[in-house]
Design a protein around this motif. Sequence first.
Motif, PDB file in Angstrom:
ATOM      1  N   LEU A   1       2.772   5.368   8.447  1.00  0.00           N
ATOM      2  CA  LEU A   1       1.515   4.996   9.094  1.00  0.00           C
ATOM      3  C   LEU A   1       1.302   5.800  10.369  1.00  0.00           C
ATOM      4  CD1 LEU A   1      -0.876   3.054   8.868  1.00  0.00           C
ATOM      5  CD2 LEU A   1       0.401   1.480  10.301  1.00  0.00           C
ATOM      6  N   VAL A   2       2.363   6.004  11.129  1.00  0.00           N
ATOM      7  CA  VAL A   2       2.266   6.804  12.355  1.00  0.00           C
ATOM      8  C   VAL A   2       1.910   8.251  12.007  1.00  0.00           C
ATOM      9  CG1 VAL A   2       3.619   7.748  14.272  1.00  0.00           C
ATOM     10  CG2 VAL A   2       3.776   5.330  13.707  1.00  0.00           C
ATOM     11  N   THR A   3       2.527   8.772  10.938  1.00  0.00           N
ATOM     12  CA  THR A   3       2.238  10.149  10.522  1.00  0.00           C
ATOM     13  C   THR A   3       0.779  10.293  10.116  1.00  0.00           C
ATOM     14  OG1 THR A   3       4.501  10.326   9.729  1.00  0.00           O
ATOM     15  CG2 THR A   3       2.967  11.987   8.973  1.00  0.00           C
ATOM     16  N   LYS A   4       0.234   9.318   9.389  1.00  0.00           N
ATOM     17  CA  LYS A   4      -1.183   9.368   8.995  1.00  0.00           C
ATOM     18  C   LYS A   4      -2.085   9.267  10.225  1.00  0.00           C
ATOM     19  CE  LYS A   4      -0.665   8.901   4.393  1.00  0.00           C
ATOM     20  NZ  LYS A   4       0.109  10.009   3.940  1.00  0.00           N
ATOM     21  N   GLY A   5      -1.693   8.471  11.201  1.00  0.00           N
ATOM     22  CA  GLY A   5      -2.475   8.359  12.431  1.00  0.00           C
ATOM     23  C   GLY A   5      -2.496   9.651  13.223  1.00  0.00           C
ATOM     24  N   ILE A   6      -1.347  10.303  13.311  1.00  0.00           N
ATOM     25  CA  ILE A   6      -1.274  11.585  14.014  1.00  0.00           C
ATOM     26  C   ILE A   6      -2.119  12.628  13.292  1.00  0.00           C
ATOM     27  CG2 ILE A   6       0.287  13.483  14.617  1.00  0.00           C
ATOM     28  CD1 ILE A   6       2.434  11.348  15.151  1.00  0.00           C
ATOM     29  N   ALA A   7      -2.063  12.632  11.952  1.00  0.00           N
ATOM     30  CA  ALA A   7      -2.880  13.570  11.177  1.00  0.00           C
ATOM     31  C   ALA A   7      -4.365  13.313  11.395  1.00  0.00           C
ATOM     32  CB  ALA A   7      -2.530  13.470   9.701  1.00  0.00           C
ATOM     33  N   ALA A   8      -4.748  12.046  11.506  1.00  0.00           N
ATOM     34  CA  ALA A   8      -6.157  11.721  11.738  1.00  0.00           C
ATOM     35  C   ALA A   8      -6.615  12.220  13.111  1.00  0.00           C
ATOM     36  CB  ALA A   8      -6.373  10.219  11.623  1.00  0.00           C
ATOM     37  N   VAL A   9      -5.775  12.073  14.111  1.00  0.00           N
ATOM     38  CA  VAL A   9      -6.125  12.554  15.453  1.00  0.00           C
ATOM     39  C   VAL A   9      -6.252  14.073  15.458  1.00  0.00           C
ATOM     40  CG1 VAL A   9      -5.254  12.784  17.812  1.00  0.00           C
ATOM     41  CG2 VAL A   9      -5.159  10.580  16.664  1.00  0.00           C
ATOM     42  N   ILE A  10      -5.331  14.770  14.778  1.00  0.00           N
ATOM     43  CA  ILE A  10      -5.407  16.230  14.711  1.00  0.00           C
ATOM     44  C   ILE A  10      -6.666  16.667  13.965  1.00  0.00           C
ATOM     45  CG2 ILE A  10      -4.279  18.282  13.768  1.00  0.00           C
ATOM     46  CD1 ILE A  10      -1.614  16.952  14.357  1.00  0.00           C
ATOM     47  N   ALA A  11      -7.040  15.933  12.912  1.00  0.00           N
ATOM     48  CA  ALA A  11      -8.257  16.273  12.167  1.00  0.00           C
ATOM     49  C   ALA A  11      -9.497  16.098  13.033  1.00  0.00           C
ATOM     50  CB  ALA A  11      -8.365  15.413  10.913  1.00  0.00           C
ATOM     51  N   VAL A  12      -9.538  15.066  13.854  1.00  0.00           N
ATOM     52  CA  VAL A  12     -10.684  14.855  14.748  1.00  0.00           C
ATOM     53  C   VAL A  12     -10.764  15.984  15.771  1.00  0.00           C
ATOM     54  CG1 VAL A  12     -11.574  13.351  16.582  1.00  0.00           C
ATOM     55  CG2 VAL A  12     -10.801  12.369  14.426  1.00  0.00           C
ATOM     56  N   ILE A  13      -9.612  16.406  16.289  1.00  0.00           N
ATOM     57  CA  ILE A  13      -9.593  17.521  17.241  1.00  0.00           C
ATOM     58  C   ILE A  13     -10.095  18.804  16.576  1.00  0.00           C
ATOM     59  CG2 ILE A  13      -8.043  19.022  18.557  1.00  0.00           C
ATOM     60  CD1 ILE A  13      -6.377  16.493  19.148  1.00  0.00           C
ATOM     61  N   ALA A  14      -9.680  19.042  15.322  1.00  0.00           N
ATOM     62  CA  ALA A  14     -10.121  20.251  14.610  1.00  0.00           C
ATOM     63  C   ALA A  14     -11.624  20.217  14.352  1.00  0.00           C
ATOM     64  CB  ALA A  14      -9.367  20.375  13.293  1.00  0.00           C
TER      65      ALA A  14
ATOM     66  N   THR B   1      -6.059  24.421  12.217  1.00  0.00           N
ATOM     67  CA  THR B   1      -5.682  23.099  12.717  1.00  0.00           C
ATOM     68  C   THR B   1      -6.021  22.023  11.702  1.00  0.00           C
ATOM     69  OG1 THR B   1      -6.120  23.898  14.957  1.00  0.00           O
ATOM     70  CG2 THR B   1      -5.936  21.536  14.672  1.00  0.00           C
ATOM     71  N   LEU B   2      -7.168  22.149  11.064  1.00  0.00           N
ATOM     72  CA  LEU B   2      -7.553  21.191  10.024  1.00  0.00           C
ATOM     73  C   LEU B   2      -6.594  21.263   8.838  1.00  0.00           C
ATOM     74  CD1 LEU B   2      -9.713  19.073   9.463  1.00  0.00           C
ATOM     75  CD2 LEU B   2     -11.062  20.848   8.365  1.00  0.00           C
ATOM     76  N   PHE B   3      -6.162  22.459   8.474  1.00  0.00           N
ATOM     77  CA  PHE B   3      -5.188  22.621   7.398  1.00  0.00           C
ATOM     78  C   PHE B   3      -3.868  21.931   7.742  1.00  0.00           C
ATOM     79  CE2 PHE B   3      -1.697  25.090   5.487  1.00  0.00           C
ATOM     80  CZ  PHE B   3      -1.975  24.871   4.147  1.00  0.00           C
TER      81      PHE B   3
ATOM     82  N   ALA C   1      -1.005  14.896   6.633  1.00  0.00           N
ATOM     83  CA  ALA C   1      -1.423  13.636   6.012  1.00  0.00           C
ATOM     84  C   ALA C   1      -0.847  13.483   4.611  1.00  0.00           C
ATOM     85  CB  ALA C   1      -2.949  13.567   5.964  1.00  0.00           C
ATOM     86  N   ILE C   2      -0.775  14.586   3.866  1.00  0.00           N
ATOM     87  CA  ILE C   2      -0.292  14.494   2.486  1.00  0.00           C
ATOM     88  C   ILE C   2       1.232  14.455   2.424  1.00  0.00           C
ATOM     89  CG2 ILE C   2      -0.205  15.695   0.270  1.00  0.00           C
ATOM     90  CD1 ILE C   2      -2.990  16.783   0.894  1.00  0.00           C
ATOM     91  N   TYR C   3       1.900  15.354   3.138  1.00  0.00           N
ATOM     92  CA  TYR C   3       3.345  15.515   3.012  1.00  0.00           C
ATOM     93  C   TYR C   3       4.122  15.071   4.244  1.00  0.00           C
ATOM     94  CZ  TYR C   3       1.949  18.434  -0.899  1.00  0.00           C
ATOM     95  OH  TYR C   3       1.377  18.899  -2.048  1.00  0.00           O
ATOM     96  N   GLY C   4       3.491  14.403   5.195  1.00  0.00           N
ATOM     97  CA  GLY C   4       4.157  14.045   6.439  1.00  0.00           C
ATOM     98  C   GLY C   4       5.338  13.122   6.265  1.00  0.00           C
ATOM     99  N   ASP C   5       5.217  12.117   5.397  1.00  0.00           N
ATOM    100  CA  ASP C   5       6.334  11.197   5.204  1.00  0.00           C
ATOM    101  C   ASP C   5       7.528  11.897   4.570  1.00  0.00           C
ATOM    102  OD1 ASP C   5       4.866  11.569   2.939  1.00  0.00           O
ATOM    103  OD2 ASP C   5       5.077   9.518   2.210  1.00  0.00           O
ATOM    104  N   THR C   6       7.281  12.882   3.715  1.00  0.00           N
ATOM    105  CA  THR C   6       8.374  13.653   3.118  1.00  0.00           C
ATOM    106  C   THR C   6       8.993  14.609   4.132  1.00  0.00           C
ATOM    107  OG1 THR C   6       7.210  13.571   1.007  1.00  0.00           O
ATOM    108  CG2 THR C   6       8.991  15.156   1.200  1.00  0.00           C
ATOM    109  N   LEU C   7       8.142  15.230   4.949  1.00  0.00           N
ATOM    110  CA  LEU C   7       8.656  16.174   5.952  1.00  0.00           C
ATOM    111  C   LEU C   7       9.540  15.493   6.979  1.00  0.00           C
ATOM    112  CD1 LEU C   7       5.457  18.301   6.620  1.00  0.00           C
ATOM    113  CD2 LEU C   7       7.529  19.060   5.478  1.00  0.00           C
TER     114      LEU C   7
ATOM    115  N   ILE D   1       0.818  -1.213   0.000  1.00  0.00           N
ATOM    116  CA  ILE D   1       0.000   0.000   0.000  1.00  0.00           C
ATOM    117  C   ILE D   1       0.849   1.260   0.000  1.00  0.00           C
ATOM    118  CG2 ILE D   1      -1.975  -1.111   1.095  1.00  0.00           C
ATOM    119  CD1 ILE D   1      -1.167   0.236   3.717  1.00  0.00           C
ATOM    120  N   GLY D   2       2.175   1.100   0.012  1.00  0.00           N
ATOM    121  CA  GLY D   2       3.063   2.246  -0.110  1.00  0.00           C
ATOM    122  C   GLY D   2       3.307   3.000   1.175  1.00  0.00           C
ATOM    123  N   LEU D   3       3.132   2.360   2.312  1.00  0.00           N
ATOM    124  CA  LEU D   3       3.382   3.024   3.591  1.00  0.00           C
ATOM    125  C   LEU D   3       4.479   2.301   4.347  1.00  0.00           C
ATOM    126  CD1 LEU D   3      -0.130   3.796   5.098  1.00  0.00           C
ATOM    127  CD2 LEU D   3       1.555   5.424   4.345  1.00  0.00           C
ATOM    128  N   THR D   4       5.268   3.063   5.051  1.00  0.00           N
ATOM    129  CA  THR D   4       6.220   2.495   5.985  1.00  0.00           C
ATOM    130  C   THR D   4       5.627   2.618   7.381  1.00  0.00           C
ATOM    131  OG1 THR D   4       7.309   4.622   6.276  1.00  0.00           O
ATOM    132  CG2 THR D   4       8.146   3.196   4.520  1.00  0.00           C
TER     133      THR D   4
END
Length: 90
Positions: free
Chosen positions: A30-43, A67-69, A75-81, A23-26
């Motif tokens: 996966l951790v970065t996407k999870g953190i982004a999901a938690v931040i999105a729920v908070i927003a 915060t949503l931004f 979520a989009i650029y976290g693995d690159t950052l 699926i193209g995730l390391t």
Amino acid sequence: MRKFNIAAPVDMSTGFKDFFDTIGLTGGGLVTKGIAAVIAVIALRMLLQLSGDPKGALRKGMMAVGTLFVAVVLAIYGDTLFSTVTEAKG
């Protein structure tokens, strides 16, 4: 009757590493996407708790949109950052 091959067979005998590679995730991605999901729920929760005061609602609403931004960018650029942090050279 014709036999259709939709996808090539993938050997996933080594477990989660093969699954995340397909699926193209390391693990870090996966951790970065999870953190982004938690931040999105908070927003979204911040957006739902706006007050009746127009000035306060505008301030809190803009903070929630910011915060949503941040969550979307993460979520989009976290693995690159964070790739420079996880691939440190010693």
